[in-house]
Design a protein around this motif. Structure first.
Motif, PDB file in Angstrom:
ATOM      1  N   VAL A 188       8.801   1.780  -1.581  1.00 35.97           N
ATOM      2  CA  VAL A 188       8.546   2.979  -2.385  1.00 35.97           C
ATOM      3  C   VAL A 188       7.638   3.902  -1.589  1.00 35.97           C
ATOM      4  O   VAL A 188       6.465   3.621  -1.413  1.00 35.97           O
ATOM      5  N   VAL A 189       8.176   4.971  -1.062  1.00 31.42           N
ATOM      6  CA  VAL A 189       7.407   5.940  -0.283  1.00 31.42           C
ATOM      7  C   VAL A 189       7.583   7.300  -0.920  1.00 31.42           C
ATOM      8  O   VAL A 189       8.704   7.753  -1.143  1.00 31.42           O
ATOM      9  N   GLU A 190       6.484   7.932  -1.257  1.00 37.63           N
ATOM     10  CA  GLU A 190       6.565   9.247  -1.862  1.00 37.63           C
ATOM     11  C   GLU A 190       7.164  10.251  -0.861  1.00 37.63           C
ATOM     12  O   GLU A 190       6.876  10.213   0.333  1.00 37.63           O
ATOM     13  N   LYS A 191       7.999  11.160  -1.342  1.00 38.81           N
ATOM     14  CA  LYS A 191       8.585  12.174  -0.484  1.00 38.81           C
ATOM     15  C   LYS A 191       7.498  13.146  -0.033  1.00 38.81           C
ATOM     16  O   LYS A 191       6.729  13.654  -0.810  1.00 38.81           O
ATOM     17  N   ILE A 237       0.843  -1.186   0.000  1.00 42.12           N
ATOM     18  CA  ILE A 237       0.000   0.000   0.000  1.00 42.12           C
ATOM     19  C   ILE A 237       0.886   1.246   0.000  1.00 42.12           C
ATOM     20  O   ILE A 237       1.989   1.228   0.533  1.00 42.12           O
ATOM     21  N   ASN A 238       0.415   2.293  -0.637  1.00 43.05           N
ATOM     22  CA  ASN A 238       1.133   3.564  -0.656  1.00 43.05           C
ATOM     23  C   ASN A 238       0.749   4.337   0.603  1.00 43.05           C
ATOM     24  O   ASN A 238      -0.122   5.196   0.597  1.00 43.05           O
ATOM     25  N   TYR A 239       1.418   4.036   1.699  1.00 45.91           N
ATOM     26  CA  TYR A 239       0.992   4.547   2.997  1.00 45.91           C
ATOM     27  C   TYR A 239       1.119   6.063   3.115  1.00 45.91           C
ATOM     28  O   TYR A 239       0.247   6.726   3.678  1.00 45.91           O
ATOM     29  N   ALA A 240       2.196   6.612   2.586  1.00 47.78           N
ATOM     30  CA  ALA A 240       2.420   8.053   2.735  1.00 47.78           C
ATOM     31  C   ALA A 240       1.254   8.864   2.178  1.00 47.78           C
ATOM     32  O   ALA A 240       0.881   9.901   2.722  1.00 47.78           O
ATOM     33  N   ARG A 241       0.687   8.373   1.090  1.00 42.55           N
ATOM     34  CA  ARG A 241      -0.415   9.099   0.454  1.00 42.55           C
ATOM     35  C   ARG A 241      -1.651   9.141   1.349  1.00 42.55           C
ATOM     36  O   ARG A 241      -2.413  10.108   1.332  1.00 42.55           O
ATOM     37  N   LEU A 242      -1.833   8.100   2.164  1.00 44.86           N
ATOM     38  CA  LEU A 242      -3.019   8.027   3.013  1.00 44.86           C
ATOM     39  C   LEU A 242      -2.998   9.089   4.109  1.00 44.86           C
ATOM     40  O   LEU A 242      -4.045   9.507   4.590  1.00 44.86           O
ATOM     41  N   LEU A 243      -1.810   9.517   4.508  1.00 48.92           N
ATOM     42  CA  LEU A 243      -1.697  10.470   5.608  1.00 48.92           C
ATOM     43  C   LEU A 243      -2.252  11.841   5.245  1.00 48.92           C
ATOM     44  O   LEU A 243      -2.476  12.671   6.117  1.00 48.92           O
TER      45      LEU A 243
END
Length: 240
Positions: free
Chosen positions: A208-211, A177-183
């Motif tokens: 892979v975590v978006e900055k 899951i793209n966790y950073a985006r959920l925040l």
């Protein structure tokens, strides 16, 4: 959950895929989120990919018999027309399989179930290996996809900040899951423009975590993001 009640006529569209696509006519038995349902059944199509990554229908695929039930997370068809008369056509998110309606080692999924990614996932992977159930790895991937899809819908519909944070804390240990985006979600505001786009948040490779600008997040969410980055960097979420 859907039950096979019949089959569509073969569809050929060389511009979109190779082979003859035959869809399953599925009667909904249990639904969690089904905004596209308009008739007594939907048509479900599943595709694979060739060596050149072009979509194709698997040669020699045996259609499941009438009466077979599947648990599925689906989205509107894109490789075939999205409607057939008044019947909605959907595709499987996982191209090369659809998950049989079965319980494995006591785990199944329903509308109200909540999976404990932190405490149950790694022991479940270990039990599958120890019990010589390696062939169930596809089942586990599909199971996690369905559970994570449900949690994203819950996050989308969270009615309070406490409910939102509870979901975020549980999803911290969900691997794909793209966790950073959920925040950057907010109570009362859609996470995405269309609920169907929730699928785009899933199945991104761990690590892979978006900055993100940490200072733009509240303190607790900065803590969650740092912990997620630590888990990914350490390989703690690499289960396969």
């Amino acid at each position: 959950v859907g039950e096979v009640i019949g089959y569509t006529e073969p569809i050929v569209d060389l511009g979109n895929f190779r082979g003859k696509a035959i869809g399953l006519k599925m009667k909904p038995v249990e639904t969690i989120n089904f905004p596209h349902h308009k008739n007594d059944y939907i048509e479900l199509f599943s595709f694979g990919h060739g060596t050149d990554c072009f979509p194709e229908v698997r040669e020699g695929t045996v259609l499941p018999p009438i009466g077979t039930r599947f648990r599925m997370a689906l989205f509107p068809a894109t490789l075939v027309a999205p409607m057939s008369g008044s019947n909605v056509r959907l595709q499987s998110r996982v191209f090369d399989r659809i998950s049989l309606d079965e319980t494995v080692l006591g785990y199944s999924t329903n509308a109200n179930s909540e999976f404990d990614y932190k405490n149950d996932l790694r022991p479940l992977v270990g039990r599958l290996k120890a019990d010589d159930l390696a062939q169930k790895s596809d089942w586990l991937r599909d199971f996690l996809y369905i559970e994570a899809s449900k949690d994203l819908l819950r996050l989308q519909r969270a009615s309070s900040e406490s409910v939102r944070m509870k979901i975020l804390e549980r999803l911290l240990y969900c691997p794909d899951i793209n966790y950073a985006r959920l925040l950057h979600s907010k109570v009362g505001e859609p996470l995405l423009r269309e609920e169907n786009d929730l699928t785009s948040l899933l199945l991104l490779a761990p690590g892979v975590v978006e900055k993100q600008e940490l200072k733009s997040l509240p303190r607790r969410e900065r803590e969650l993001l740092k912990e997620r980055q630590r888990l990914e960097k350490s390989g703690a979420l690499n289960l396969w």
